[in-house]
Design a protein around this motif. Structure first.
Motif, PDB file in Angstrom:
ATOM      1  N   PRO A 296       0.843  -1.313  -0.386  1.00  0.00           N
ATOM      2  CA  PRO A 296      -0.294  -0.315  -0.170  1.00  0.00           C
ATOM      3  C   PRO A 296       0.502   1.247   0.162  1.00  0.00           C
ATOM      4  O   PRO A 296       1.921   1.722   0.395  1.00  0.00           O
ATOM      5  CB  PRO A 296      -0.481   0.192   1.258  1.00  0.00           C
ATOM      6  N   ALA A 297       0.083   1.882  -1.140  1.00  0.00           N
ATOM      7  CA  ALA A 297       0.905   3.492  -0.708  1.00  0.00           C
ATOM      8  C   ALA A 297       0.202   4.891  -1.016  1.00  0.00           C
ATOM      9  O   ALA A 297      -0.238   4.153  -2.254  1.00  0.00           O
ATOM     10  CB  ALA A 297       2.667   3.544  -1.477  1.00  0.00           C
ATOM     11  N   GLU A 298       0.342   5.738  -0.704  1.00  0.00           N
ATOM     12  CA  GLU A 298      -0.360   7.110  -0.854  1.00  0.00           C
ATOM     13  C   GLU A 298      -0.280   7.386  -1.335  1.00  0.00           C
ATOM     14  O   GLU A 298      -1.725   7.918  -2.448  1.00  0.00           O
ATOM     15  CB  GLU A 298      -0.868   7.422   1.261  1.00  0.00           C
ATOM     16  N   PHE A 299       0.686   8.081  -2.332  1.00  0.00           N
ATOM     17  CA  PHE A 299       1.339   8.682  -3.492  1.00  0.00           C
ATOM     18  C   PHE A 299       0.466   8.432  -4.538  1.00  0.00           C
ATOM     19  O   PHE A 299       0.470   8.243  -5.165  1.00  0.00           O
ATOM     20  CB  PHE A 299       2.939   8.954  -3.744  1.00  0.00           C
ATOM     21  N   VAL A 300       0.367   6.729  -4.474  1.00  0.00           N
ATOM     22  CA  VAL A 300      -0.684   6.241  -6.057  1.00  0.00           C
ATOM     23  C   VAL A 300      -2.208   7.250  -6.248  1.00  0.00           C
ATOM     24  O   VAL A 300      -2.651   7.080  -5.221  1.00  0.00           O
ATOM     25  CB  VAL A 300      -0.996   4.858  -5.245  1.00  0.00           C
TER      26      VAL A 300
END
Ligand SMILES: [Zn+2]
Length: 968
Positions: A296-300
């Motif tokens: 998971p990564a919020e920058f995506v």
């Protein structure tokens, strides 16, 4: 007495029009100059922002006319396209917002709005408005050449252009990605978007990672880094969908599935899932079968490409930062039920070798640019920098198999091609500079429509010719050249026709209308013949391709064209006389499209001798520091502004506030102060209207000084005008030169009644009026007439430098006096003394000798650091011993830092007799400071109670102020 600018402007506009002074016809006995400016799109009134571009073009045309060129500045109106259609529809449906804009912001009368349900009526209405504004601004336009882009003759011209492009195989039909409005179902160009942005389409490679039988396409601009993938990023909070793509199951973000529908047929959504459902699972890299975790990564951004990102931490700063962040805060893993151990083993995998960098170049740029984390704005810059470096200079590592050793730029294309042909990837198109919105409000997407018509700006042979010609063109300002070069590189096929809109049908497929950025690339040639077509009342239907082939290409027999031979020859004469175009003017927003298309089409269609010579681009206008926009309600329609301030005030305000590319900040205060300045200029000038001509024989040193300053002003203004540095030109002609005149006044007693002084002042003013004429043409005509001239100032000769009036000694002396006054005033101010006597001590001969010697050494190229040593080689100086050394040490910093031009002036002029000069002017100084003034040589002063004389240096006499301290 206050001057009525509007009355005066009407008077001169009528006189210009009555005498046809701005109409230009071919005249082989005179050199020509041809200026055009992007024609307006009449769906709104013009505002002050538009006026900047048009005023600059007009000023340029006026300047060239005064320089003796037979100058043509024409104007037309661009009706082509869909926006007027869309507006008409909105009016017909009673759209209150648009009605409000028309009525309240633009001041369109009710009965005119009633006719706007017919689209062309909107165009006709604003056409009249805009033309009225241009006339009121005093633009020097040859209106005989006016046309609109829906005139039947113009359509014939555009048909010829498209036949010509087609015959050169530059028109293609097929499927290409284009900016698209999903609501209008139409291609979208700059003219169709809110805020006028040109959509830039980028091609991602969506590489399919296998996920238990379905595939997860990771979108990348760097497919060659597939070998370095350590994991995949998804946004855990975003919605993803599993879709059927031509019989194959793939998982992408919900937004991406919508885009895919427009880029290929056959997409069916099977089910929705959350990003977090994917997190923690493993996918298989199609290039080497390695299993990588999905994290998971919020920058995506789910709205960028597929919403699935492959992580290549060795070469992508964002990936490395995200990995570092997740390792530092593994809580996010627990939150989604992922075992923390999953990240422990992840290490960057190098793919390319970049010389001068470690195997993990992403780490190097993060360190050198001090990027904190993935939210740091510097991460973007770091990414760009590394991408550029690797693209241009890096090579693939041995671990990359068949690609080993290849340059990245090459490997990128090969990997992409191989993956796509093996069905391991597919192209995914995205708007790179998004989000961009259509004027209808819908977000612009990319469509891959088949059966579209394109102009193939991607044709490599064509690009090569454009690059070569661009290299020879003048680009103003020169800094913009690289921007043009970049546009030429990325330009590709451009959709050139639409299903609807005003304009010319594509001649071989009449269901299509040629769109507005495609029917506006070579119309500058059409101006040259528009007058002949109208005056000879040519029936448009006889305008076959062969007529245009003859007129523009010199092909064929003029007696066999189906039109009167003399008419055909007259058109050819006009074209060959005025072409090539000498200067094309536009705002900066047209660089990535119109201005570049303009070069492309010219080099494709016309013989090389008719290719354009110059492009001039200017920045925009802010209103009270803010961008002008309908939503801020801070748009002042141009004609309203003319009523308030007058045309000359607007012209000078807009061009005096900044140079070419900077934004102009327009404000009421700016306009008012400009108006005051123009008013003063006028009032001052007309006092000298009846002065006698300059009397050269009776001129004294001060007269020579002013005459010399006039020549310098001419030199500087002319140089500025040659590169369209309008601000500098106005500063010189309207401010600096009048300041010199004011100094002349201070220096010359009773000047107003002295016929000789009046003569020289009028001489200076007359030059200033000519130089201001392109900027404030109405006011200058008025002064010009009062000065007793016949004929128009608008076509008077641009002032020439009279070299016999350049007098460096007079200028240096006068500067000395100004400095002395300034320094003395400063001493008086600082000490608070009320002077009862002032003494000046002038530097002795020997200091002057050394001073000039040092200047000559520097002028001869001596190293400033070795200056003292060099000077001491001179036996005369050495003979002076310690005094000389001390003086050189004192004076050399000032000598070294002196501007080159000043140094040259001093070296090449005769020596100033300082003491004699100050003595002659001691009366002036004495009356200035209201006390007796004495001037002494500093080596033998008769009076020097405070021992000041010793510090005198050339052009900086020592000053002693005697008197009592002020009681205040
Ligand atoms: Zn739309």
């Amino acid at each position: 007495m206050s001057l009525d600018f509007r009355l005066l402007e009407e008077k001169w506009q009528k006189r210009w029009s009555d005498s046809n002074v701005f109409e230009a016809n071919p005249d082989p006995s005179k050199p020509k100059y041809y200026v055009t400016v992007a024609y307006p799109y009449p769906n709104a009134p013009q505002h002050i922002g538009h006026a900047r571009t048009y005023t600059l073009a007009d000023v340029h045309a006026r300047y060239m006319r005064m320089k003796g060129f037979n100058t043509l500045l024409p104007m037309a109106f661009h009706y082509t396209g869909t926006p007027i259609l869309a507006m008409s529809k909105r009016i017909a449906s009673g759209d209150t917002e648009l009605l409000h804009i028309f009525k309240d912001l633009y001041g369109v009368p009710e009965d005119a709005i009633k006719t706007f349900n017919v689209p062309v009526n909107i165009a006709r209405y604003f056409h009249r408005e805009i033309k009225g504004g241009m006339q009121e601004m005093g633009y020097s336009i040859d209106w005989r050449r006016e046309f609109t882009t829906i005139d039947p003759s113009y359509s014939k011209f555009i048909e010829w252009q498209f036949h010509t492009l087609s015959s050169k195989n530059l028109i293609t039909k097929g499927a290409h990605p284009i900016g698209w409005c999903p609501s209008d179902k139409n291609p979208v160009g700059q003219h169709d978007t809110q805020g006028d942005f040109e959509p830039e389409v980028g091609e991602f490679t969506a590489i399919k990672f296998d996920l238990d039988g379905t595939s997860l396409p990771t979108a990348t601009l760097r497919p060659e880094t597939i070998f370095g993938v350590t994991n995949i990023w998804i946004n855990p909070e975003a919605v993803y969908v599993e879709v059927d793509m031509k019989g194959e199951r793939i998982v992408v973000s919900k937004q991406a599935s919508g885009k895919l529908c427009e880029q290929m047929t056959c997409i069916a959504v099977i089910r929705e899932l959350k990003g977090s459902d994917l997190a923690g699972r493993y996918a298989t890299n199609p290039i080497n079968g390695s299993k990588v975790p999905i994290l998971p990564a919020e920058f995506v951004d789910p709205d960028n490409a597929t919403g699935v990102v492959m992580s290549v931490p060795a070469h992508a700063p964002y990936d490395l930062l995200a990995l570092r962040d997740i390792k530092a805060k593994p809580d996010i893993l627990s939150k989604y039920g992922i075992d923390r151990g999953i990240i422990a083993k992840i290490e960057p995998i190098p793919v390319v070798q970049l010389s001068g960098f470690s195997p993990i170049p992403a780490q190097d740029v993060i360190n050198s640019m001090k990027v904190k984390d993935q939210l740091d704005p510097r991460a973007e810059a770091a990414t760009k920098e590394l991408y550029q470096k690797e693209f241009h200079t890096a090579h693939m590592l041995p671990e990359t198999g068949k690609y080993a050793g290849l340059a990245v730029s090459k490997a990128k294309e090969m990997v992409k091609k191989d993956l796509i042909s093996a069905n391991k990837a597919f192209p995914f198109y995205e708007i790179l500079n998004g989000p961009i919105y259509c004027r209808c409000g819908a977000k612009v997407t990319v469509n891959l429509l088949s059966d579209q018509w394109f102009i193939n700006y991607g044709d490599e042979g064509w690009k090569e010719i454009v690059r070569r010609h661009l290299g020879q063109m003048s680009i103003l300002p020169e800094d913009l050249r690289q921007e043009f070069i970049n546009v030429v590189e990325w330009l590709r096929e451009k959709a050139c026709a639409r299903r609807s809109g005003l304009g010319t049908p594509l001649p071989w497929d009449r269901d299509w209308i040629i769109e507005s950025l495609s029917d506006s690339t070579i119309y500058m040639a059409y101006y040259t013949i528009a007058r002949v077509l109208r005056e000879a009342k040519i029936d448009p239907s006889v305008l076959s391709d062969s007529v245009f082939d003859y007129v523009f290409l010199g092909r064929g027999d003029p007696s066999k064209l189906g039109i009167d031979r003399s008419t055909a020859e007259a058109m050819r004469r006009e074209f060959t006389y005025f072409y090539p175009l000498d200067s094309r003017h536009s705002g900066r927003d047209l660089v990535p499209n119109h201005l570049t298309f303009f070069i492309f089409n010219h080099v494709a269609i016309f013989p090389e001798e008719y290719w354009p010579r110059q492009i001039a681009v200017n920045g925009s206008v802010l209103m009270d520091g803010k961008k002008m926009s309908k939503s801020f309600g801070n748009i002042i329609p141009l004609r309203k502004a003319i009523k308030i301030y007058g045309a000359d005030t607007l012209r000078v305000s807009i061009l005096s506030a900044s140079e070419l590319m900077q934004d102009v900040d327009f404000s009421d205060a700016l306009a008012k102060s400009t108006k005051t300045r123009l008013q003063e200029f006028y009032s001052f000038a007309i006092q000298y209207a009846d002065a006698d001509p300059i009397d050269v024989l009776s001129m004294d040193a001060l007269d020579h000084w002013l005459a010399s300053r006039v020549q310098k002003a001419i030199l500087q203004t002319t140089a500025a005008m040659d590169c369209l540095r309008a601000r500098e030109a106005i500063q010189t002609a309207l401010f600096a030169l009048p300041q010199d005149i004011m100094w002349y006044f201070r220096r010359r007693h009773n000047c107003c009644n002295d016929p000789k002084a009046r003569g020289i002042v009028k001489y200076a003013l007359e030059k200033a009026v000519r130089m201001m004429s392109p900027f404030a043409p109405h006011l200058c005509e008025e002064i010009w007439e009062q000065f007793g001239n016949t004929g128009f100032a608008s076509v008077a000769e641009w002032p020439q430098v009279d070299a016999s009036f350049i007098n460096e000694v007079a200028e240096i002396s006068e500067e000395l006096l100004k400095d002395v006054v300034e320094d003395t005033a400063e001493i008086v101010k600082v000490t608070g003394i009320v002077p009862s006597k002032i003494c000046y001590y002038c530097a002795p001969e020997w200091k002057w000798d050394i001073y000039l010697k040092l200047l000559a050494l520097l002028e001869g190229g001596a190293d400033p650091k070795a200056l003292i040593r060099e000077a001491m080689k001179d036996p005369d100086i050495r003979a002076r011993g310690g005094d000389a050394a001390k003086f050189i040490t004192t004076i050399s910093p000032c000598v070294v830092s002196m501007p080159k031009e000043q140094r040259r002036r001093l070296v090449s002029s005769i020596k100033i007799e300082e003491e004699a000069f100050l003595k002659v002017n001691s009366d002036f100084l004495s009356s200035y400071f209201r006390c007796p003034v004495e001037v002494y040589p500093s080596d033998s002063p008769a009076y020097d109670p405070k021992k000041k004389a010793g510090i005198a240096v050339p052009l900086r006499p020592a000053i002693y102020v005697e008197g009592s301290a002020c009681s205040e």
